[in-house]
Structures are given as C-alpha cells and as structure tokens.
Design an enzyme around this catalytic site. Sequence first.
Site, PDB file in Angstrom:
ATOM      1  N   ASP A   4      13.489  17.338  43.235  1.00 52.27           N
ATOM      2  CA  ASP A   4      14.934  17.407  43.490  1.00 52.27           C
ATOM      3  C   ASP A   4      15.438  15.984  43.717  1.00 52.27           C
ATOM      4  O   ASP A   4      14.692  15.121  44.198  1.00 52.27           O
ATOM      5  CB  ASP A   4      15.240  18.269  44.736  1.00 52.27           C
ATOM      6  CG  ASP A   4      16.683  18.784  44.738  1.00 52.27           C
ATOM      7  OD1 ASP A   4      16.863  20.014  44.720  1.00 52.27           O
ATOM      8  OD2 ASP A   4      17.631  17.958  44.750  1.00 52.27           O
ATOM      9  N   ASP A  21      14.858  12.404  39.454  1.00 54.15           N
ATOM     10  CA  ASP A  21      15.792  13.030  38.521  1.00 54.15           C
ATOM     11  C   ASP A  21      14.971  13.731  37.445  1.00 54.15           C
ATOM     12  O   ASP A  21      14.186  13.100  36.744  1.00 54.15           O
ATOM     13  CB  ASP A  21      16.674  11.935  37.893  1.00 54.15           C
ATOM     14  CG  ASP A  21      17.775  12.514  37.021  1.00 54.15           C
ATOM     15  OD1 ASP A  21      17.656  13.682  36.575  1.00 54.15           O
ATOM     16  OD2 ASP A  21      18.758  11.784  36.788  1.00 54.15           O
ATOM     17  N   ASP A  45      16.222  26.276  40.141  1.00 53.96           N
ATOM     18  CA  ASP A  45      17.599  26.609  40.549  1.00 53.96           C
ATOM     19  C   ASP A  45      18.424  25.326  40.529  1.00 53.96           C
ATOM     20  O   ASP A  45      19.332  25.125  41.331  1.00 53.96           O
ATOM     21  CB  ASP A  45      17.663  27.346  41.889  1.00 53.96           C
ATOM     22  CG  ASP A  45      17.228  26.499  43.075  1.00 53.96           C
ATOM     23  OD1 ASP A  45      16.675  25.407  42.848  1.00 53.96           O
ATOM     24  OD2 ASP A  45      17.452  26.927  44.213  1.00 53.96           O
ATOM     25  N   LYS A  85      17.557  30.128  37.402  1.00 58.32           N
ATOM     26  CA  LYS A  85      18.886  30.607  37.798  1.00 58.32           C
ATOM     27  C   LYS A  85      19.934  30.029  36.853  1.00 58.32           C
ATOM     28  O   LYS A  85      19.852  28.860  36.467  1.00 58.32           O
ATOM     29  CB  LYS A  85      19.204  30.161  39.228  1.00 58.32           C
ATOM     30  CG  LYS A  85      20.533  30.697  39.708  1.00 58.32           C
ATOM     31  CD  LYS A  85      20.715  30.482  41.184  1.00 58.32           C
ATOM     32  CE  LYS A  85      21.228  29.076  41.465  1.00 58.32           C
ATOM     33  NZ  LYS A  85      21.468  28.873  42.900  1.00 58.32           N
TER      34      LYS A  85
HETATM   35  C1  LIG Z   1      21.516  25.199  44.003  1.00 59.66           C
HETATM   36  S1  LIG Z   1      20.839  23.696  44.684  1.00 59.66           S
HETATM   37  C2  LIG Z   1      19.227  24.266  45.089  1.00 59.66           C
HETATM   38  C3  LIG Z   1      18.556  23.443  46.098  1.00 59.66           C
HETATM   39  C4  LIG Z   1      17.231  23.968  46.657  1.00 59.66           C
HETATM   40  N1  LIG Z   1      16.336  24.406  45.613  1.00 59.66           N
HETATM   41  C5  LIG Z   1      17.489  25.056  47.647  1.00 59.66           C
HETATM   42  O1  LIG Z   1      17.161  26.215  47.395  1.00 59.66           O
HETATM   43  O2  LIG Z   1      18.008  24.726  48.704  1.00 59.66           O
HETATM   44  C6  LIG Z   1      20.675  22.748  43.217  1.00 59.66           C
HETATM   45  C7  LIG Z   1      19.828  21.512  43.371  1.00 59.66           C
HETATM   46  O3  LIG Z   1      19.702  20.873  42.086  1.00 59.66           O
HETATM   47  C8  LIG Z   1      19.462  19.511  42.359  1.00 59.66           C
HETATM   48  N2  LIG Z   1      19.666  18.712  41.143  1.00 59.66           N
HETATM   49  C9  LIG Z   1      20.797  18.620  40.400  1.00 59.66           C
HETATM   50  N3  LIG Z   1      20.606  17.800  39.351  1.00 59.66           N
HETATM   51  C10 LIG Z   1      19.319  17.357  39.443  1.00 59.66           C
HETATM   52  C11 LIG Z   1      18.520  16.478  38.649  1.00 59.66           C
HETATM   53  N4  LIG Z   1      19.022  15.881  37.556  1.00 59.66           N
HETATM   54  N5  LIG Z   1      17.235  16.267  39.012  1.00 59.66           N
HETATM   55  C12 LIG Z   1      16.728  16.871  40.122  1.00 59.66           C
HETATM   56  N6  LIG Z   1      17.428  17.719  40.919  1.00 59.66           N
HETATM   57  C13 LIG Z   1      18.711  17.956  40.580  1.00 59.66           C
HETATM   58  C14 LIG Z   1      20.468  19.184  43.456  1.00 59.66           C
HETATM   59  O4  LIG Z   1      20.099  18.017  44.148  1.00 59.66           O
HETATM   60  C15 LIG Z   1      20.402  20.457  44.309  1.00 59.66           C
HETATM   61  O5  LIG Z   1      19.539  20.282  45.417  1.00 59.66           O
END
Ligand SMILES: C[S@@+](CC[C@H](N)C(=O)[O-])C[C@H]1O[C@@H](n2cnc3c(N)ncnc32)[C@H](O)[C@@H]1O
Length: 130
Positions: A4, A21, A45, A85
């Site tokens: 994440d 990333d 997700d 998701k």
């Molecule tokens: C719906 S949240 C889910 C967070 C965590 N899995 C939870 O259940 O609390 C979506 C997550 O996608 C991550 N995210 C978005 N773009 C990303 C990327 N390019 N690489 C890694 N993580 C990413 C965000 O940082 C965020 O924490």
Amino acid sequence: VGVDLARVKNPPAGAIAIVADILDPAVAARVQSELGGRADLVTSDLAPKLTGIAARDEARSRELIDCALGFAITMLKPGAAMVVKLFMGAQFKDIVDSFKRHFGNVEVTRTKASRPGSSELYIVAREFRG
Ligand SMILES: C[S@@+](CC[C@H](N)C(=O)[O-])C[C@H]1O[C@@H](n2cnc3c(N)ncnc32)[C@H](O)[C@@H]1O
C-alpha cells in the site's frame, strides 16, 4: 505480504507490509522475494483518491484493477485465486472479461458488509490458468 502507498501502523504478527506504489514494476519482485515463491491468493481493495470527476475516477480505478491483475499474473501459482473489489461502472463487463481470460472460474458477488445501496462488488476468480 501486503502493498500500500500508506504505512500499516500495526501489522499482525507474520504479516509483511511493503510501502510502495503498485504501479511500480519493481514491486512484484520485492513481493515475490518476501513470499519466497508464488502465491495461492492475491486480494486487492486498491482504490484511488476520489476527485469527484467521474471519468477521471473511473479511469484511475480501471488502471489499478488492470495493474492488480497484471501483478497477480506474475505472482500466482497455476490453479490459484484472486479476489478484487470494484465498483459498478461503464467498464464493468470489460473488466470481468479480462479476468475470464486468465481464470477458469469467475464469479461476481457482494458482501453483507457493503453499505446498502453501495455499488461495491467483488470479483472472485479461481483456477488461474498460469
Ligand atoms: C479502500 S482503501 C483500502 C485500504 C486497506 N486495504 C484497508 O482495508 O484499510 C484503498 C487503498 O489503496 C491504496 N492505493 C491506492 N493507489 C495505490 C497504489 N498505486 N499503490 C499502492 N496502494 C495504493 C490507498 O493507499 C488505500 O490505502
């Protein structure tokens, strides 16, 4: 092993949380090295920060789903599974079809935990073709 952009504050014992990333192609090799081999399951997700501009948000979501699928293809054992998701949108059928190309069994489902009225869905893809 999780990835994440945000740091996980208290990862459970045995979990490895990589801050990176997922769009960075070098991340798959890091995950594979932590796992010591291929995975039985990849879950995603991933979601972008929403801007409120529907076309832009949908394009960013699609980019993350495509990236998660590409990541899983390099990571999964043949026969393995993936759970993703996503939100109902114009690209929904195209996304499901992209999973059907790589998995023998693809279902779309909702969870009881989703808010009533939410367009949140889950793709459960089994029997990775390898
Ligand atoms: C719906 S949240 C889910 C967070 C965590 N899995 C939870 O259940 O609390 C979506 C997550 O996608 C991550 N995210 C978005 N773009 C990303 C990327 N390019 N690489 C890694 N993580 C990413 C965000 O940082 C965020 O924490």
